[in-house]
Design an enzyme around this catalytic site. Structure first.
Site, PDB file in Angstrom:
ATOM      1  N   ASP A  32      37.989  33.003  33.323  1.00 29.56           N
ATOM      2  CA  ASP A  32      39.275  33.289  32.682  1.00 29.56           C
ATOM      3  C   ASP A  32      39.110  34.014  31.357  1.00 29.56           C
ATOM      4  OD1 ASP A  32      41.174  32.471  34.450  1.00 29.56           O
ATOM      5  OD2 ASP A  32      41.648  30.576  33.461  1.00 29.56           O
ATOM      6  N   GLN A  40      43.753  24.396  36.621  1.00 31.89           N
ATOM      7  CA  GLN A  40      44.785  25.253  37.209  1.00 31.89           C
ATOM      8  C   GLN A  40      46.126  24.551  37.283  1.00 31.89           C
ATOM      9  OE1 GLN A  40      44.044  28.666  37.838  1.00 31.89           O
ATOM     10  NE2 GLN A  40      42.486  27.721  36.551  1.00 31.89           N
ATOM     11  N   HIS A  89      48.726  25.033  34.516  1.00 29.72           N
ATOM     12  CA  HIS A  89      49.381  26.331  34.354  1.00 29.72           C
ATOM     13  C   HIS A  89      50.871  26.262  34.642  1.00 29.72           C
ATOM     14  CE1 HIS A  89      46.622  29.515  33.346  1.00 29.72           C
ATOM     15  NE2 HIS A  89      45.733  29.104  34.215  1.00 29.72           N
ATOM     16  N   HIS A  99      52.397  75.291  61.545  1.00 29.46           N
ATOM     17  CA  HIS A  99      51.027  74.918  61.200  1.00 29.46           C
ATOM     18  C   HIS A  99      50.037  75.796  61.963  1.00 29.46           C
ATOM     19  CE1 HIS A  99      52.783  71.399  59.348  1.00 29.46           C
ATOM     20  NE2 HIS A  99      51.583  70.910  59.030  1.00 29.46           N
ATOM     21  N   GLU A 153      42.908  32.281  45.188  1.00 28.32           N
ATOM     22  CA  GLU A 153      42.744  33.140  44.018  1.00 28.32           C
ATOM     23  C   GLU A 153      41.382  32.876  43.367  1.00 28.32           C
ATOM     24  OE1 GLU A 153      45.025  33.915  39.733  1.00 28.32           O
ATOM     25  OE2 GLU A 153      45.346  32.040  40.832  1.00 28.32           O
ATOM     26  N   HIS A 154      41.109  31.615  43.054  1.00 25.09           N
ATOM     27  CA  HIS A 154      39.820  31.203  42.495  1.00 25.09           C
ATOM     28  C   HIS A 154      39.129  30.287  43.506  1.00 25.09           C
ATOM     29  CE1 HIS A 154      42.589  31.595  38.969  1.00 25.09           C
ATOM     30  NE2 HIS A 154      41.585  32.291  38.475  1.00 25.09           N
TER      31      HIS A 154
END
Length: 422
Positions: free
Chosen positions: A353, A251, A254, A412, A319-320
């Site tokens: 992934d 990661q 990235h 109504h 996230e992961h």
């Protein structure tokens, strides 16, 4: 990597990149010009930003077939198998419309309808992300979306990546345009002579793409504004340091703002992983990026026991999340906040992934507390169905009218009473 003891209230939340005032203004101008000048604005911006003078925006079927024939049989086979795994996983998420009928004759239900049109943004230029094509297109296909259009910026040769076009072919889409950036988002949202507008835009992109998605949200739906990638690994003494270090770096490479965190009950593993990360960094091609990410957003958190580790992970809401413990299934049952959960030594994050099947478009920056991975539901909408029987109407009309008057909405109430019930 810094080793620290767990303290209550841990947060790895990073400020969301909202762009500079100049970037936001530039994006607003681009969107306004695309709405005004349509295709011509797309040609102009492609020449300005991508240094490519296009003769047409649409990618032809011949170009797609040429791309497919240009990649190796092995690459095509890998993408095809990954696509089948992703398709199979998402087809299991499908829900059906339903109706219930009461003895009184009242019918209530829910009608599920796929979106009419979806736009998929795929990063391009010097990068090629066929996995982005599969992860964004195949859930939409499974949902029953009839029109899926892909946009991606061209490379210096004016073409899209061969792998990206091959993935599009395998995923079953042929409406593809060579345009990227904020101008592509504007075209998808508002339409031009060549590109018809869509109902939802999905897919990752740079800061200008993210800002453009923010700007058009409301006129169209979007998937999410994703932050930098992140991974948390919850491990005990059974984990192997080389495995853990490699996954943290998967990661970190990235983005310089990517977050890589080890939460562990083992001080021995903590020390070993810290050393192993430095060792593996030395041979990493994207060393500068990964090194910066590890330095600024990498942490090793030492917990007294696994329960404390679980609590730490739930606070982070990563996230992961990889769980590498002796009893990973028992631990997983106590996890409440994570985008995707990987169990055991052989469930390394890249498995998800690219190949296993679950979607890799995941909530970041702590939003896993309330958000889910991209899924079939994101490409469908739901309509409630009400067919009230006369029996139930007469039984409940007075209560309904009374509720309306509680809110001061006389019309109504009268809409109920005009049907002969007072």
């Amino acid at each position: 990597m810094l080793i620290e003891k767990y303290t209550e209230g841990i947060s790895l939340k990073r400020s969301v990149d909202a762009g500079t005032a100049e970037q936001r203004k530039a994006v607003q101008e681009i969107i306004a010009n695309v709405r005004k000048d349509g295709d011509q604005a797309l040609y102009n911006y492609t020449e300005t930003f991508d240094q490519v003078k296009l003769e047409k925006l649409a990618v032809s079927e011949a170009e797609i077939e040429r791309a497919v024939s240009s990649i190796s049989n092995e690459a095509y086979s890998i993408i095809t198998e990954a696509a089948e795994n992703i398709r199979s996983f998402h087809e299991k998420q499908l829900r059906n419309s339903w109706m219930t009928t009461k003895e009184s004759g009242t019918m209530l239900g829910q009608k599920i309808t796929p979106l009419d049109a979806v736009g998929v943004y795929v990063p391009g230029g010097t990068a090629a992300y066929p996995s982005s094509v599969l992860m964004n297109v195949l859930p939409a296909k499974a949902a029953g979306v009839k029109r899926i259009v892909m946009v991606s910026p061209p490379g210096k040769d004016g073409r899209l990546s061969e792998a990206v076009l091959a993935a599009a072919k395998i995923a079953g889409i042929s409406e593809i345009y060579s345009v990227g950036g904020a101008q592509a988002i504007a075209a998808l949202a508002y339409g031009t002579d060549t590109i018809a507008k869509v109902d939802k835009i999905v897919g990752p992109g740079n800061i200008f793409v993210a800002l453009a998605k923010r700007e058009v949200f409301g006129d169209v739906a979007i998937d999410m504004i994703a932050g930098p990638s992140e991974i948390a690994i919850l491990a005990d003494e059974s984990a192997l340091a080389p495995d853990v270090a490699a996954d943290l770096l998967s990661q970190a490479e990235h983005d310089v703002r990517a977050s890589s965190v080890l939460v562990t009950t083992s001080s021995v593993l903590a020390e070993e992983v810290a050393l192993e990360v430095e060792k593996q960094l030395e041979k990493l091609p994207r060393r500068e990026i990964a090194e910066a990410a590890i330095r600024d957003y990498g942490r090793i958190i030492l917990c007294t026991d696994i329960e404390e580790g679980i609590h730490a992970v739930n606070e982070i809401a990563p996230e992961h999340l990889e769980i590498i413990t002796k009893d990973s299934f028992e631990v997983m049952a106590k996890i409440r906040h994570a985008g995707a959960i990987f169990l055991g030594r052989y469930s390394s994050e890249p498995v998800g992934d690219y190949f296993a099947g679950p979607n890799h478009v995941l909530p970041t920056n702590g939003t896993a507390r309330f958000s889910s991975p991209l899924n079939v539901d994101d490409f469908q909408k739901k309509s409630s169905i009400i067919m009230y029987s006369e029996t139930d109407f007469r039984e409940n009309a007075e209560k309904i009218a009374g509720f309306a008057r509680l809110e001061g909405l006389e019309a109504h109430a009268r809409a109920i009473e005009i049907r002969g019930v007072k």
